[in-house]
Design a protein around this motif. Structure first.
Motif, PDB file in Angstrom:
ATOM      1  N   VAL A 219       0.846  -1.193   0.000  1.00 11.93           N
ATOM      2  CA  VAL A 219       0.000   0.000   0.000  1.00 11.93           C
ATOM      3  C   VAL A 219       0.884   1.247   0.000  1.00 11.93           C
ATOM      4  O   VAL A 219       2.052   1.209   0.407  1.00 11.93           O
ATOM      5  CB  VAL A 219      -0.939   0.020   1.226  1.00 11.93           C
ATOM      6  CG1 VAL A 219      -1.983  -1.088   1.135  1.00 11.93           C
ATOM      7  CG2 VAL A 219      -0.137  -0.141   2.529  1.00 11.93           C
ATOM      8  N   ASP A 220       0.310   2.367  -0.440  1.00 10.45           N
ATOM      9  CA  ASP A 220       1.031   3.635  -0.506  1.00 10.45           C
ATOM     10  C   ASP A 220       0.774   4.478   0.734  1.00 10.45           C
ATOM     11  O   ASP A 220      -0.337   4.454   1.292  1.00 10.45           O
ATOM     12  CB  ASP A 220       0.596   4.429  -1.734  1.00 10.45           C
ATOM     13  CG  ASP A 220       0.989   3.745  -3.029  1.00 10.45           C
ATOM     14  OD1 ASP A 220       2.088   3.157  -3.062  1.00 10.45           O
ATOM     15  OD2 ASP A 220       0.188   3.788  -3.992  1.00 10.45           O
TER      16      ASP A 220
ATOM     17  N   LEU B  23      -2.822   6.363   2.236  1.00  9.25           N
ATOM     18  CA  LEU B  23      -3.986   5.545   1.876  1.00  9.25           C
ATOM     19  C   LEU B  23      -5.210   6.000   2.671  1.00  9.25           C
ATOM     20  O   LEU B  23      -5.137   6.214   3.882  1.00  9.25           O
ATOM     21  CB  LEU B  23      -3.698   4.069   2.167  1.00  9.25           C
ATOM     22  CG  LEU B  23      -4.847   3.084   1.955  1.00  9.25           C
ATOM     23  CD1 LEU B  23      -5.150   2.918   0.462  1.00  9.25           C
ATOM     24  CD2 LEU B  23      -4.517   1.734   2.595  1.00  9.25           C
ATOM     25  N   LEU B  24      -6.348   6.147   1.999  1.00 10.90           N
ATOM     26  CA  LEU B  24      -7.616   6.509   2.635  1.00 10.90           C
ATOM     27  C   LEU B  24      -8.499   5.267   2.791  1.00 10.90           C
ATOM     28  O   LEU B  24      -8.358   4.294   2.055  1.00 10.90           O
ATOM     29  CB  LEU B  24      -8.334   7.578   1.824  1.00 10.90           C
ATOM     30  CG  LEU B  24      -7.558   8.878   1.609  1.00 10.90           C
ATOM     31  CD1 LEU B  24      -8.380   9.850   0.766  1.00 10.90           C
ATOM     32  CD2 LEU B  24      -7.166   9.515   2.943  1.00 10.90           C
TER      33      LEU B  24
ATOM     34  N   GLU C 173     -11.485   4.610   1.958  1.00  6.24           N
ATOM     35  CA  GLU C 173     -12.330   4.204   0.830  1.00  6.24           C
ATOM     36  C   GLU C 173     -11.541   4.039  -0.466  1.00  6.24           C
ATOM     37  O   GLU C 173     -12.118   4.016  -1.549  1.00  6.24           O
ATOM     38  CB  GLU C 173     -13.470   5.200   0.646  1.00  6.24           C
ATOM     39  CG  GLU C 173     -14.431   5.184   1.837  1.00  6.24           C
ATOM     40  CD  GLU C 173     -15.668   6.018   1.631  1.00  6.24           C
ATOM     41  OE1 GLU C 173     -16.684   5.473   1.169  1.00  6.24           O
ATOM     42  OE2 GLU C 173     -15.612   7.236   1.913  1.00  6.24           O
ATOM     43  N   GLN C 174     -10.226   3.907  -0.330  1.00  8.28           N
ATOM     44  CA  GLN C 174      -9.394   3.621  -1.496  1.00  8.28           C
ATOM     45  C   GLN C 174      -9.008   2.145  -1.521  1.00  8.28           C
ATOM     46  O   GLN C 174      -8.873   1.507  -0.478  1.00  8.28           O
ATOM     47  CB  GLN C 174      -8.121   4.468  -1.472  1.00  8.28           C
ATOM     48  CG  GLN C 174      -8.350   5.960  -1.719  1.00  8.28           C
ATOM     49  CD  GLN C 174      -7.049   6.746  -1.641  1.00  8.28           C
ATOM     50  OE1 GLN C 174      -6.077   6.315  -1.016  1.00  8.28           O
ATOM     51  NE2 GLN C 174      -7.017   7.889  -2.291  1.00  8.28           N
ATOM     52  N   SER C 175      -8.814   1.594  -2.724  1.00  6.97           N
ATOM     53  CA  SER C 175      -8.321   0.231  -2.881  1.00  6.97           C
ATOM     54  C   SER C 175      -6.905   0.136  -2.296  1.00  6.97           C
ATOM     55  O   SER C 175      -6.144   1.115  -2.403  1.00  6.97           O
ATOM     56  CB  SER C 175      -8.312  -0.136  -4.361  1.00  6.97           C
ATOM     57  OG  SER C 175      -7.859  -1.445  -4.549  1.00  6.97           O
TER      58      SER C 175
ATOM     59  N   ASN D 156      -8.751  -1.333   0.127  1.00 11.75           N
ATOM     60  CA  ASN D 156      -9.804  -1.442   1.137  1.00 11.75           C
ATOM     61  C   ASN D 156     -11.097  -1.893   0.474  1.00 11.75           C
ATOM     62  O   ASN D 156     -11.323  -1.624  -0.702  1.00 11.75           O
ATOM     63  CB  ASN D 156     -10.019  -0.083   1.814  1.00 11.75           C
ATOM     64  CG  ASN D 156      -8.985   0.213   2.869  1.00 11.75           C
ATOM     65  OD1 ASN D 156      -8.722  -0.615   3.723  1.00 11.75           O
ATOM     66  ND2 ASN D 156      -8.380   1.398   2.794  1.00 11.75           N
TER      67      ASN D 156
ATOM     68  N   GLU E  76      -8.500  11.393   9.228  1.00  7.75           N
ATOM     69  CA  GLU E  76      -8.125  10.649   8.023  1.00  7.75           C
ATOM     70  C   GLU E  76      -7.518  11.587   6.993  1.00  7.75           C
ATOM     71  O   GLU E  76      -8.129  12.600   6.647  1.00  7.75           O
ATOM     72  CB  GLU E  76      -9.343   9.962   7.419  1.00  7.75           C
ATOM     73  CG  GLU E  76      -8.979   9.085   6.227  1.00  7.75           C
ATOM     74  CD  GLU E  76     -10.185   8.672   5.390  1.00  7.75           C
ATOM     75  OE1 GLU E  76     -10.028   7.779   4.554  1.00  7.75           O
ATOM     76  OE2 GLU E  76     -11.267   9.270   5.539  1.00  7.75           O
TER      77      GLU E  76
ATOM     78  N   TRP F 218     -11.064  -1.534   7.537  1.00  9.71           N
ATOM     79  CA  TRP F 218     -10.550  -0.527   6.606  1.00  9.71           C
ATOM     80  C   TRP F 218      -9.254   0.043   7.184  1.00  9.71           C
ATOM     81  O   TRP F 218      -9.129   0.211   8.399  1.00  9.71           O
ATOM     82  CB  TRP F 218     -11.552   0.610   6.438  1.00  9.71           C
ATOM     83  CG  TRP F 218     -12.805   0.237   5.689  1.00  9.71           C
ATOM     84  CD1 TRP F 218     -13.069   0.454   4.374  1.00  9.71           C
ATOM     85  CD2 TRP F 218     -13.988  -0.369   6.230  1.00  9.71           C
ATOM     86  NE1 TRP F 218     -14.327   0.009   4.048  1.00  9.71           N
ATOM     87  CE2 TRP F 218     -14.922  -0.506   5.173  1.00  9.71           C
ATOM     88  CE3 TRP F 218     -14.352  -0.838   7.501  1.00  9.71           C
ATOM     89  CZ2 TRP F 218     -16.177  -1.064   5.347  1.00  9.71           C
ATOM     90  CZ3 TRP F 218     -15.607  -1.395   7.670  1.00  9.71           C
ATOM     91  CH2 TRP F 218     -16.503  -1.512   6.605  1.00  9.71           C
TER      92      TRP F 218
ATOM     93  N   SER G  12      -6.084   3.092   6.907  1.00  8.63           N
ATOM     94  CA  SER G  12      -5.629   4.393   6.409  1.00  8.63           C
ATOM     95  C   SER G  12      -4.226   4.664   6.946  1.00  8.63           C
ATOM     96  O   SER G  12      -3.921   4.301   8.098  1.00  8.63           O
ATOM     97  CB  SER G  12      -6.588   5.510   6.859  1.00  8.63           C
ATOM     98  OG  SER G  12      -6.155   6.758   6.358  1.00  8.63           O
TER      99      SER G  12
END
Length: 332
Positions: free
Chosen positions: A208-209, A212-213, A215-217, A219, A258, A309, A311
Motif C-alpha cells: 500500500v502507498d 492511503l484513505l 475508501e481507497q483500494s 480497502n 483521516e 478498513w 488508512s
C-alpha cells in the motif's frame, strides 16, 4: 340298691365310648417390610473438591461440586440412585426443575446397578461430569453418607440478573422406588462470553502507498469470520495495537483523523458487515462494534462479514508491518 346298680351301669357305658383323634395342619405366614424412604438431609454446591467453601455463584466452564448427604435407615445398599438437578429459577420463586437444557437445567445421576455417574443437560456439549472427582460412601452398609458430583457448568447456562437465580434439588431413590429430596437455593450465575472461529491467516492489505484513505483500494478487507457465544446479553468489541516492522514501528492513531497526521501512524475502522458508513474507529481500548447481542445457543452466533478498513499517514517508512487486532465480547 337298685339305684346304685343303675349308676354303675351308666358309668360303664360311658367308658366304652372310643376317644376322638385329630391331626394338626400348618400354613406358613410371610410378609416383607419395605425399606423406609431415604432422606436427603443436606444439599450444597461447593467451589472446592474438599467441599469446604460453598459457591455463592457459578461461572460457566468452571468445575463445581454438589454434595448430597443421604440417610437410608436400612442401609445405603438399598439405594437405587441419587440425583442432583442444577437449574435456573426464573423469577427466583423457588420452583421445581424443568427438563434438562443447555441454558437452564443439568441432571447429575449416580446409578447403583450398574454403578455409573452421568449428566444430562439436554444434548449440551459443554456441561460435563468429572467422573474421576465424583465420590460416594465407601461402605454402603452404613445408613448415612455423602454423594459428591463434580461437574463443569455449560457455556450458555443463563446469566442471573435479579430476581432470577439458580437452585439445586437432590433426590435419593431406593429399590422400592421410595424417595426423599432436599434443595439448595439462590445461587448466582456469572456472565460468560467467548469469541471463536477467527481466521488463522493474517488480514493482509499487501503493498500500500502512504496516505492511503479508508475508501481507497485495496480497502476493505472483509469476510473475517467469528463465532460469538454468550450466556446473556452481549456486545461485540474490537481493539488494536501498534504494529512492528523489521526496522520501524507503525503507531495506531486514535485521533479519528483521516489520514492520520503523525509520522508512521495508521488508522483502522471496523464493522461486522461490509458497510463503511457505520464502521467504528479502532482504538487501543475496546470499542463496541455491535451492542445488540442476546444469549446464544452453545453453537453461538456466526458472523461471516467482519470488515476492516486501513488508512496511512502521508509520511511512512517502507517496511513490512504486522500486529494484533483483538476481536472481543463483553457483558451489557
Amino acid at each position: 340298691m337298685k339305684w346304685l346298680s343303675l349308676l354303675v351301669a351308666v358309668a360303664l357305658v360311658v367308658c366304652l365310648v372310643p376317644l376322638a383323634y385329630t391331626q394338626a395342619a400348618e400354613v406358613t405366614g410371610k410378609f416383607t417390610v419395605k425399606p423406609k424412604a431415604p432422606e436427603v438431609t443436606a444439599l450444597e454446591i461447593y467451589e472446592d473438591k474438599e467441599c469446604t467453601t460453598p459457591a455463592s455463584s457459578m461461572t460457566p466452564q468452571v468445575t463445581y461440586y454438589a454434595k448430597a448427604s443421604v440417610t437410608q435407615a436400612s442401609g445405603l445398599k438399598y439405594l437405587k440412585k441419587v440425583e442432583v438437578y442444577v437449574y435456573y429459577d426464573a423469577g427466583g420463586g423457588d420452583g421445581e426443575p424443568g427438563s434438562p437444557h443447555p441454558q437452564s437445567c443439568a441432571l447429575l445421576t449416580w446409578n447403583a446397578d450398574p454403578e455409573s455417574w452421568s449428566i444430562d443437560a439436554g444434548g449440551s456439549t459443554t456441561w460435563s461430569i468429572v467422573t474421576a472427582d465424583c465420590s460416594r460412601p465407601s461402605n454402603l452398609n452404613s445408613t448415612t453418607g455423602d454423594w459428591v458430583f463434580a461437574f463443569v457448568v455449560g457455556k450458555v447456562a443463563t446469566e442471573t440478573v435479579a430476581p432470577n437465580d439458580w437452585d439445586g434439588k437432590g433426590i435419593a431413590t431406593n429399590k422400592a422406588d421410595k424417595s426423599g429430596s432436599n434443595y439448595v437455593r439462590d445461587k448466582g450465575m456469572n456472565w460468560y462470553g467467548e469469541v471463536a472461529g477467527l481466521p488463522t491467516e493474517a488480514v493482509d492489505w499487501g503493498e500500500v502507498d502512504p496516505g492511503l484513505l479508508f475508501e481507497q483500494s485495496p480497502n476493505p478487507k472483509t469476510g473475517i469470520t467469528a463465532t460469538y457465544i454468550a450466556n446473556g446479553d452481549y456486545a461485540t468489541t474490537i481493539k488494536g495495537t501498534d504494529w512492528t516492522g523489521a526496522d520501524y514501528t507503525a503507531k495506531l492513531d486514535e485521533d479519528e483523523v483521516e489520514p492520520p497526521a503523525g509520522d508512521n501512524e495508521f488508522a483502522l475502522k471496523a464493522n461486522d458487515t461490509n458497510t463503511y458508513s457505520s464502521a467504528k474507529w479502532v482504538k487501543k481500548t475496546d470499542v463496541d462494534i455491535n451492542e445488540t447481542g442476546t444469549q446464544t445457543t452453545e453453537s453461538g452466533v456466526y458472523v461471516s462479514n467482519n470488515t476492516l478498513w486501513l488508512s496511512l499517514s502521508e509520511s511512512f517508512e517502507a517496511d513490512v508491518y504486522e500486529g494484533t487486532i483483538h476481536y472481543g465480547i463483553r457483558n451489557r
